[in-house]
Design a protein around this motif. Sequence first.
Motif, mmCIF file in Angstrom:
data_model
loop_
_atom_site.group_PDB
_atom_site.id
_atom_site.type_symbol
_atom_site.label_atom_id
_atom_site.label_comp_id
_atom_site.label_asym_id
_atom_site.label_seq_id
_atom_site.Cartn_x
_atom_site.Cartn_y
_atom_site.Cartn_z
ATOM 1 N N LYS A 143 0.807 -1.213 0.000
ATOM 2 C CA LYS A 143 0.000 0.000 0.000
ATOM 3 C C LYS A 143 0.845 1.271 0.000
ATOM 4 O O LYS A 143 0.439 2.303 -0.536
ATOM 5 C CB LYS A 143 -0.936 0.001 1.214
ATOM 6 N N LEU A 144 2.026 1.221 0.614
ATOM 7 C CA LEU A 144 2.856 2.412 0.751
ATOM 8 C C LEU A 144 3.932 2.522 -0.329
ATOM 9 O O LEU A 144 4.757 3.432 -0.283
ATOM 10 C CB LEU A 144 3.529 2.416 2.131
ATOM 11 N N GLU A 145 3.920 1.605 -1.286
ATOM 12 C CA GLU A 145 4.975 1.602 -2.282
ATOM 13 C C GLU A 145 4.821 2.748 -3.265
ATOM 14 O O GLU A 145 3.748 3.023 -3.774
ATOM 15 C CB GLU A 145 4.986 0.276 -3.046
ATOM 16 N N ARG A 146 5.915 3.431 -3.544
ATOM 17 C CA ARG A 146 6.018 4.407 -4.627
ATOM 18 C C ARG A 146 7.191 3.924 -5.487
ATOM 19 O O ARG A 146 7.104 2.877 -6.084
ATOM 20 C CB ARG A 146 6.270 5.826 -4.073
ATOM 21 N N ALA A 182 -5.814 5.791 14.676
ATOM 22 C CA ALA A 182 -5.372 6.041 16.052
ATOM 23 C C ALA A 182 -3.841 6.080 16.132
ATOM 24 O O ALA A 182 -3.247 6.922 16.826
ATOM 25 C CB ALA A 182 -5.924 4.953 16.975
ATOM 26 N N ILE A 183 -3.190 5.184 15.425
ATOM 27 C CA ILE A 183 -1.723 5.181 15.396
ATOM 28 C C ILE A 183 -1.203 6.473 14.782
ATOM 29 O O ILE A 183 -0.178 7.025 15.188
ATOM 30 C CB ILE A 183 -1.209 3.951 14.618
ATOM 31 N N SER A 226 1.517 10.110 8.104
ATOM 32 C CA SER A 226 0.982 11.287 7.415
ATOM 33 C C SER A 226 -0.417 10.991 6.881
ATOM 34 O O SER A 226 -0.848 9.838 6.849
ATOM 35 C CB SER A 226 1.898 11.664 6.240
ATOM 36 N N ASN A 227 -1.114 12.039 6.453
ATOM 37 C CA ASN A 227 -2.460 11.855 5.897
ATOM 38 C C ASN A 227 -2.428 10.945 4.669
ATOM 39 O O ASN A 227 -3.302 10.086 4.494
ATOM 40 C CB ASN A 227 -3.066 13.215 5.526
ATOM 41 N N ASP A 228 -1.438 11.138 3.815
ATOM 42 C CA ASP A 228 -1.322 10.307 2.613
ATOM 43 C C ASP A 228 -1.080 8.845 2.974
ATOM 44 O O ASP A 228 -1.644 7.931 2.360
ATOM 45 C CB ASP A 228 -0.180 10.821 1.740
ATOM 46 N N GLU A 229 -0.260 8.631 4.004
ATOM 47 C CA GLU A 229 -0.003 7.253 4.437
ATOM 48 C C GLU A 229 -1.240 6.619 5.031
ATOM 49 O O GLU A 229 -1.509 5.431 4.806
ATOM 50 C CB GLU A 229 1.148 7.245 5.436
ATOM 51 N N ILE A 252 -4.360 7.326 4.215
ATOM 52 C CA ILE A 252 -5.252 7.029 3.081
ATOM 53 C C ILE A 252 -4.852 5.727 2.408
ATOM 54 O O ILE A 252 -5.696 4.873 2.104
ATOM 55 C CB ILE A 252 -5.238 8.195 2.076
ATOM 56 N N ASN A 253 -3.556 5.553 2.180
ATOM 57 C CA ASN A 253 -3.095 4.343 1.493
ATOM 58 C C ASN A 253 -3.208 3.107 2.377
ATOM 59 O O ASN A 253 -3.580 2.034 1.902
ATOM 60 C CB ASN A 253 -1.655 4.525 1.018
ATOM 61 N N LEU A 254 -2.887 3.252 3.648
ATOM 62 C CA LEU A 254 -2.991 2.101 4.547
ATOM 63 C C LEU A 254 -4.432 1.658 4.751
ATOM 64 O O LEU A 254 -4.694 0.497 5.090
ATOM 65 C CB LEU A 254 -2.340 2.414 5.890
ATOM 66 N N CYS A 255 -5.382 2.558 4.532
ATOM 67 C CA CYS A 255 -6.801 2.228 4.717
ATOM 68 C C CYS A 255 -7.477 1.758 3.430
ATOM 69 O O CYS A 255 -8.715 1.721 3.341
ATOM 70 C CB CYS A 255 -7.551 3.428 5.293
ATOM 71 N N ILE A 256 -6.674 1.395 2.430
ATOM 72 C CA ILE A 256 -7.237 0.798 1.206
ATOM 73 C C ILE A 256 -7.957 -0.486 1.588
ATOM 74 O O ILE A 256 -7.400 -1.355 2.256
ATOM 75 C CB ILE A 256 -6.116 0.507 0.189
#
Length: 522
Positions: A294-297, A352-353, A370-373, A375-379
């Motif tokens: 999920k966090l890969e760029r 929460a984390i 971060s907010n972007d992280e 969003i991606n982790l909550c896919i």
Amino acid sequence: MQKRTAPPKQDNALAWGLNNSDDLLISLAKETTLSGLMNLILTEAQGITGAEGGTFYRVSGEDDSACLKFAAIRNSALKIHIYDAEATNSKGWRPIPLYIDGHPNHANVASFVAVTKETVIIKDAYETSNFDFTGTRIFDESHNYRSRSIMAVPLLNHDNQVIGVMQLLNARDPDGELHTFSTEDQATVEAMAKFAAITLDNHKLVDSHKNLLDAFIKALAKIIDVRSPHTSAHCQRIPVLTELIAGAACEQQSGYFKDFDLDQDGWYELNVAAWLHDCGKLATSENVLNKSTKLERLQDGINTIRARFAVRVAHAASEDERALIRTELTFVERINKGGEFMSEDEKTQIKAIALTTWQDVLGQEQATLSNDEVINLCITRGTINEDERAHINQHINLTIEVLENLPFPPKLKRVPEYAGGHHERMDGKGYPKGLTRDQMSIPARIMGVADVFEALTAKERPYKPPMPLSQAFSILRKLKDDNHIDPDVFELFLTSGVWRGYAQEHMLPFQIDVDDIQSYLA
């Protein structure tokens, strides 16, 4: 005794052409296969001359490797009729080389005719010494037969190149008496052969173009697959699965598919569409296609997060706090890998984390995520976020646009519709056109089921282990109940049992965990 005759007089060939060319051309035009065409040519020649036997050879290869391959064999006396000698791998019919050690093969009558472009008439094969008929004698002995008169005629295309040889055997008159092939026989067969050679050459040209198209399509599909190791072989499996289901539909004698059928052109059209169904993915970013977490760029962002957690552990006030931080990191690492489904509780835990902090090198408190992280982790499913999903989904629009702009011949005119419909839904909520079931053809709906099933059971997806059949069938049933996939295709797929052969060939042994499919049909 053998006689190598001069070319026939023009008036004989012309007379035959005026009387018979229209009928022959009509017959030749009706043949759609190369093997059918060669058999028709051989049959016509036998009918014209009264020959009880005949062999059609096709020239294969080039230069010193050129040879004559048996293409069709007929003998009414022996009741032998080999329609397609190459396809049936007929034993004993070995290719005849046109050159041996760089020299023309004049020992065999057929190869002599191919090399010299001359027709040969032989009164009795056993009485000539100019050609080697050892093989003929062996054949005769094993079949209690006697080969006598022979006429071998080259087939020359418009470039005066030999593309085949027709050899006729044992000419008989209307009373059944054996006789030698006459110069009139030669004239008529050679005149007929001119028409036949042009048609045969055109068929070969069409076949070569088709083979080139097939090779290009498969190469394109392979390029798409290798761009992402996570979907490798997808474009190669979809044609297999689609044709298995379509074949089962064609076999149905009752029910929804009783009137469904595909002719030779229909099968080819479906095959081309299946191979090209994802051609638009060539324009999809490889960073998105290959996003395995999920966090890969350009690299996996989990490493940066691990560093933040390491700082938190270093500043923790107690061992219990350090243990809690490590547990949170383990949770984040698991979520980062993606999966079939992420619950709301897990999303809440990620958020929460994110509210926890770590101290940077300047002593400033920073959010752990971060907010972007977040969003991606909550896919919810897989590793692709909504923006990336929208980017990937554009591939089907490009697929349709590309295919609709290709100058497909009439026999392939439905390729764009078949290939472009595998993301539509039966209730009209799919994409890109929002088509309903009634607006989609049966092949397009079949491909939709094939695409979903392959994606579910593929063993290369990084965010999930290979899915067993029991789970895949359960998901397919839910998709059917939700009007996502076609209910009749779903039922056919399961009840026909074609999934068994596919699973044995393309799935891992532990995935094949279903024997009875009735519970999935309830």
